[in-house]
Design a protein around this motif. Structure first.
Motif, mmCIF file in Angstrom:
data_model
loop_
_atom_site.group_PDB
_atom_site.id
_atom_site.type_symbol
_atom_site.label_atom_id
_atom_site.label_comp_id
_atom_site.label_asym_id
_atom_site.label_seq_id
_atom_site.Cartn_x
_atom_site.Cartn_y
_atom_site.Cartn_z
ATOM 1 N N TYR A 114 1.246 6.693 -6.833
ATOM 2 C CA TYR A 114 0.105 7.562 -7.129
ATOM 3 C C TYR A 114 0.481 9.031 -6.955
ATOM 4 O O TYR A 114 0.228 9.867 -7.841
ATOM 5 C CB TYR A 114 -1.069 7.179 -6.225
ATOM 6 C CG TYR A 114 -2.195 8.179 -6.219
ATOM 7 C CD1 TYR A 114 -3.129 8.209 -7.244
ATOM 8 C CD2 TYR A 114 -2.331 9.101 -5.180
ATOM 9 C CE1 TYR A 114 -4.163 9.130 -7.240
ATOM 10 C CE2 TYR A 114 -3.370 10.020 -5.169
ATOM 11 C CZ TYR A 114 -4.273 10.028 -6.194
ATOM 12 O OH TYR A 114 -5.298 10.939 -6.192
ATOM 13 N N VAL A 165 -2.278 -3.392 -11.504
ATOM 14 C CA VAL A 165 -2.456 -2.930 -10.131
ATOM 15 C C VAL A 165 -3.479 -1.800 -10.143
ATOM 16 O O VAL A 165 -3.546 -1.012 -11.089
ATOM 17 C CB VAL A 165 -1.114 -2.403 -9.573
ATOM 18 C CG1 VAL A 165 -1.303 -1.599 -8.306
ATOM 19 C CG2 VAL A 165 -0.154 -3.548 -9.334
ATOM 20 N N CYS A 166 -4.261 -1.715 -9.086
ATOM 21 C CA CYS A 166 -5.228 -0.636 -8.961
ATOM 22 C C CYS A 166 -5.093 -0.060 -7.558
ATOM 23 O O CYS A 166 -5.172 -0.791 -6.572
ATOM 24 C CB CYS A 166 -6.639 -1.181 -9.186
ATOM 25 S SG CYS A 166 -7.909 0.085 -9.173
ATOM 26 N N TYR A 167 -4.884 1.250 -7.466
ATOM 27 C CA TYR A 167 -4.782 1.917 -6.175
ATOM 28 C C TYR A 167 -5.997 2.804 -5.977
ATOM 29 O O TYR A 167 -6.347 3.606 -6.839
ATOM 30 C CB TYR A 167 -3.497 2.752 -6.093
ATOM 31 C CG TYR A 167 -3.399 3.541 -4.807
ATOM 32 C CD1 TYR A 167 -3.227 2.899 -3.588
ATOM 33 C CD2 TYR A 167 -3.507 4.925 -4.803
ATOM 34 C CE1 TYR A 167 -3.165 3.614 -2.399
ATOM 35 C CE2 TYR A 167 -3.432 5.650 -3.620
ATOM 36 C CZ TYR A 167 -3.264 4.992 -2.421
ATOM 37 O OH TYR A 167 -3.201 5.694 -1.248
ATOM 38 N N ARG A 211 0.837 -1.201 0.000
ATOM 39 C CA ARG A 211 0.000 0.000 0.000
ATOM 40 C C ARG A 211 0.870 1.248 0.000
ATOM 41 O O ARG A 211 0.573 2.229 -0.674
ATOM 42 C CB ARG A 211 -0.914 -0.055 1.224
ATOM 43 C CG ARG A 211 -1.907 1.042 1.287
ATOM 44 C CD ARG A 211 -2.970 0.832 2.298
ATOM 45 N NE ARG A 211 -2.511 0.277 3.557
ATOM 46 C CZ ARG A 211 -3.253 0.240 4.643
ATOM 47 N NH1 ARG A 211 -4.477 0.724 4.636
ATOM 48 N NH2 ARG A 211 -2.795 -0.275 5.756
ATOM 49 N N ALA A 251 2.208 1.756 -3.488
ATOM 50 C CA ALA A 251 1.137 2.215 -4.376
ATOM 51 C C ALA A 251 0.824 3.683 -4.141
ATOM 52 O O ALA A 251 0.672 4.464 -5.088
ATOM 53 C CB ALA A 251 -0.112 1.363 -4.175
ATOM 54 N N ARG A 252 0.743 4.074 -2.871
ATOM 55 C CA ARG A 252 0.472 5.474 -2.524
ATOM 56 C C ARG A 252 1.576 6.370 -3.075
ATOM 57 O O ARG A 252 1.316 7.432 -3.643
ATOM 58 C CB ARG A 252 0.339 5.639 -1.019
ATOM 59 C CG ARG A 252 -0.032 7.052 -0.584
ATOM 60 C CD ARG A 252 -0.055 7.239 0.942
ATOM 61 N NE ARG A 252 -0.589 6.131 1.686
ATOM 62 C CZ ARG A 252 0.155 5.283 2.419
ATOM 63 N NH1 ARG A 252 1.468 5.414 2.494
ATOM 64 N NH2 ARG A 252 -0.423 4.300 3.088
ATOM 65 N N ASN A 293 -3.783 -5.819 -5.836
ATOM 66 C CA ASN A 293 -2.805 -6.509 -6.672
ATOM 67 C C ASN A 293 -3.484 -7.660 -7.403
ATOM 68 O O ASN A 293 -4.560 -8.110 -7.026
ATOM 69 C CB ASN A 293 -1.663 -7.059 -5.805
ATOM 70 C CG ASN A 293 -0.734 -5.956 -5.322
ATOM 71 O OD1 ASN A 293 -0.002 -5.367 -6.107
ATOM 72 N ND2 ASN A 293 -0.766 -5.674 -4.031
ATOM 73 N N VAL A 314 -4.566 -0.901 -2.017
ATOM 74 C CA VAL A 314 -4.021 -1.358 -3.292
ATOM 75 C C VAL A 314 -4.596 -2.736 -3.607
ATOM 76 O O VAL A 314 -4.726 -3.592 -2.729
ATOM 77 C CB VAL A 314 -2.470 -1.393 -3.281
ATOM 78 C CG1 VAL A 314 -1.926 -2.346 -2.247
ATOM 79 C CG2 VAL A 314 -1.921 -1.739 -4.656
#
Length: 185
Positions: A18, A75-77, A11, A14-15, A86, A84
């Motif tokens: 972003y 991947v989607c955040y 996470r 991912a942050r 995965n 996140v």
């Protein structure tokens, strides 16, 4: 935000990705082809696609974004929930669903997402459940009351979030150690 990663990321990673991408100007470079399949307002960044949505449709559109991202191995955040999604590792139950008290529903959630979501329980998110419809489910509410149903509904109180996380991981991976470790009523 949706993008490609060769391995599952945390996470925090991912942050950071972003936030770094948001500091770059949109529309430069190439973005993933998946952009045309995503719902909502789409903004293209180099190698990334940002999907904006209003709060009224967030739960429904987020579920669609997660599904499209997963289908493409991306991947989607979710910056709103700081989670996140995965592609892997997944649990053993195909079609398993993760439900939260704040309205999130994820089909075939990855194990890292399950772990992170359990830390979000609050008055605004009063439960987390893993559901295998027609078979069994495991649910927890703040105060760490576990509920498990496979035939009969049973309940157990656990003391720590880490015990809850271990039980959910075991449930998702088909292990049943959590059933013998706790006193169920």
């Amino acid at each position: 935000m949706v993008w490609d990663e060769p391995v599952p990321i945390s996470r925090d990673q991912a942050r950071a990705t972003y936030l770094a991408v948001k500091r770059t100007p949109p529309g430069t470079g190439t973005a993933p082809d998946v952009a045309k399949e995503l719902p909502g307002e789409v903004t293209l960044y180099p190698g990334h696609v940002l999907v904006s949505m209003d709060l009224d449709t967030m739960d429904e559109l987020s579920a669609q974004v997660f599904t499209v991202a997963r289908a493409h191995g991306l991947v989607c955040y979710d910056p709103q929930r700081d989670l996140v999604h995965n592609v892997a590792p997944l649990g053993v139950y195909e079609g398993m669903q993760l439900h939260t008290g704040d309205g999130m529903v994820v089909h075939d959630p990855d194990l890292g997402l399950i772990h992170d979501v359990l830390g979000t329980m609050s008055a605004q998110n009063p439960f987390v459940a893993l559901v295998n419809f027609g078979q069994h489910f495991l649910q927890v509410s703040p105060g760490f009351e576990l509920e498990y149903k496979e035939g009969n509904l049973v309940r157990a109180m656990v003391a720590e979030l880490e015990e809850v996380r271990q039980a959910f991981n075991e449930y998702a991976t088909g292990e049943r150690g959590f059933l013998s470790r706790h006193q169920w009523a």
